[in-house]
Design a protein around this motif. Structure first.
Motif, mmCIF file in Angstrom:
data_model
loop_
_atom_site.group_PDB
_atom_site.id
_atom_site.type_symbol
_atom_site.label_atom_id
_atom_site.label_comp_id
_atom_site.label_asym_id
_atom_site.label_seq_id
_atom_site.Cartn_x
_atom_site.Cartn_y
_atom_site.Cartn_z
ATOM 1 N N GLY A 299 0.809 -1.214 0.000
ATOM 2 C CA GLY A 299 0.000 0.000 0.000
ATOM 3 C C GLY A 299 0.840 1.260 0.000
ATOM 4 N N LEU A 300 1.972 1.235 0.718
ATOM 5 C CA LEU A 300 2.865 2.389 0.745
ATOM 6 C C LEU A 300 3.432 2.678 -0.642
ATOM 7 C CD1 LEU A 300 4.527 4.526 2.343
ATOM 8 C CD2 LEU A 300 6.237 2.731 2.718
ATOM 9 N N GLY A 301 3.882 1.611 -1.326
ATOM 10 C CA GLY A 301 4.474 1.813 -2.637
ATOM 11 C C GLY A 301 3.461 2.145 -3.724
ATOM 12 N N LEU A 302 2.288 1.494 -3.658
ATOM 13 C CA LEU A 302 1.306 1.654 -4.728
ATOM 14 C C LEU A 302 0.374 2.844 -4.503
ATOM 15 C CD1 LEU A 302 -0.077 0.623 -7.300
ATOM 16 C CD2 LEU A 302 -1.415 -0.940 -5.862
ATOM 17 N N PHE A 303 -0.314 2.854 -3.375
ATOM 18 C CA PHE A 303 -1.352 3.867 -3.160
ATOM 19 C C PHE A 303 -0.790 5.189 -2.663
ATOM 20 C CE2 PHE A 303 -3.627 -0.237 -2.278
ATOM 21 C CZ PHE A 303 -4.303 -0.258 -3.475
ATOM 22 N N VAL A 304 0.127 5.133 -1.677
ATOM 23 C CA VAL A 304 0.626 6.366 -1.077
ATOM 24 C C VAL A 304 1.561 7.098 -2.025
ATOM 25 C CG1 VAL A 304 1.936 7.331 0.843
ATOM 26 C CG2 VAL A 304 0.342 5.449 1.242
ATOM 27 N N ARG A 305 2.483 6.365 -2.670
ATOM 28 C CA ARG A 305 3.506 7.024 -3.480
ATOM 29 C C ARG A 305 3.182 7.011 -4.974
ATOM 30 N NH1 ARG A 305 8.966 4.700 -0.372
ATOM 31 N NH2 ARG A 305 8.621 5.852 1.571
#
Length: 282
Positions: free
Chosen positions: A120-126
Motif C-alpha cells: 500500500g505504501l508503494g502503490l497507493f501512497v507514493r
C-alpha cells in the motif's frame, strides 16, 4: 478394538484440555483489560479528542476513523472479491493458469499484514499519490481482505448443488440469470460468513496502517476520503507506547471499545445472515 477406544478417549481429553487452556487464557486477558479500563469508559471518553493529559484524552477521532475505514474497505474489497470469485468459479476455465491463480490467492491469504502495508505504501501512497489519506488506508486493507473474500465466496458457490444450475438452464435461464437469481441467493449465507471473518481481521489491523504512515495522533475527525485519519488500533498503540500509567488505562478502555465495535459488527452480519436464511426457508 479396546486400544482404539482408549486412543479416541485420550485424544478427546487432550483436545478438551487444549480448548480449556485457550479459553482460560482468553478469559484472563479479557478480565485484565476490563479491570484496567472499565472505570475509564464514559461519554466524555467517547466524545473527546486526544490530549497530552491522559485524564482528558478521548477516542472520538479514532472511533469515527475506524467506522469510516472499515466501511470504505468493505465498499472497495467486497464487490471486487465477490466478482473475482464468481468469475473464477463460474466462468473461468480449469487449466494450468487457473491453478496458478488459485495457489497464489491461497498463499496471499497467509501473507503477513505488514507486507500489505508495504504494498500500500508503494502503490497507493507514493505511486498513485493518495498520500496518507483515508482512501489509501482503505485500499490497503481491501487488498488484505481480498484473498479471504475470494476463497470463502468460492467455497460458498461450490456448495450450491449443480442440480440447481441445471434446473435453471432447463427452464431457459441464461448463465448470468442462473448465477444472479439462483446461485448467489443460495450461497449468500456462506459468503456473509467469509465477509465477517475478513472484516473482523481488517478492523483490528495496526501494522499496515503504521507502514503507510497513518498518524497515531489526530485532533480532528476525517471529513472525506482524502482526509488524514487514525483508527482504534493506532490510538491504542500510541497510548500503550506512552510511559504514563494513565495512558495504559486509556489503552485498556480503547481495547474494550474496539471489542464492542467488533462484536456489534459481527452480530449485525450474523443477524442479517440468519434472517435471510429464515426467509429463504419459509
Amino acid at each position: 478394538r479396546p486400544w482404539r477406544g482408549v486412543q479416541e478417549a485420550l485424544f478427546q481429553a487432550v483436545t478438551l484440555l487444549v480448548l480449556s487452556l485457550a479459553l482460560v487464557a482468553l478469559a484472563a486477558l479479557l478480565w485484565d483489560v476490563w479491570r484496567d479500563g472499565a472505570h475509564r469508559l464514559s461519554w466524555q471518553f467517547l466524545t473527546s479528542y486526544p490530549s497530552r493529559l491522559p485524564e482528558r484524552a478521548g477516542i472520538l477521532p479514532a472511533l469515527v476513523g475506524s467506522v469510516y475505514l472499515i466501511a470504505l474497505t468493505a465498499a472497495i474489497g467486497i464487490p471486487i472479491g465477490i466478482a473475482a470469485a464468481i468469475y473464477l468459479e463460474e466462468y473461468g476455465r480449469r487449466n494450468q493458469w487457473s491453478q496458478i491463480i488459485e495457489i497464489n490467492i491461497a498463499n496471499l491469504a497467509a501473507v503477513p499484514s505488514i507486507i500489505y502495508g508495504l504494498l500500500g505504501l508503494g502503490l497507493f501512497v507514493r505511486a498513485l499519490g493518495f498520500e496518507r489519506s483515508l482512501l489509501a488506508g482503505a485500499a490497503t486493507l481491501a487488498l488484505l481482505v481480498l484473498p479471504v473474500v475470494i476463497l470463502s465466496t468460492r467455497e460458498a458457490l461450490r456448495a450450491v448443488p449443480k442440480s440447481l444450475r441445471e434446473g435453471s438452464y432447463a427452464l431457459g435461464a441464461t448463465k448470468w440469470q442462473t448465477i444472479w437469481y439462483q446461485v448467489l441467493p443460495m450461497a449468500l449465507p456462506g459468503i456473509l460468513t467469509g465477509l465477517i471473518l475478513s472484516l473482523s481481521r481488517a478492523i483490528g489491523e495496526t501494522a499496515p496502517l503504521v507502514v503507510i504512515g497513518a498518524p497515531v495522533y489526530l485532533p480532528f475527525i476525517p471529513d472525506g476520503i482524502w482526509s488524514q485519519f487514525t483508527a482504534l488500533p493506532l490510538q491504542i498503540f500510541n497510548w500503550v507506547s506512552r510511559p504514563q500509567a494513565g495512558f495504559a488505562v486509556n489503552a485498556a478502555a480503547g481495547i474494550i471499545v474496539l471489542l464492542v465495535v467488533l462484536l456489534a459488527m459481527n452480530a449485525t452480519a450474523i443477524w442479517l445472515r440468519d434472517r435471510y436464511q429464515r426467509r429463504r426457508a419459509s
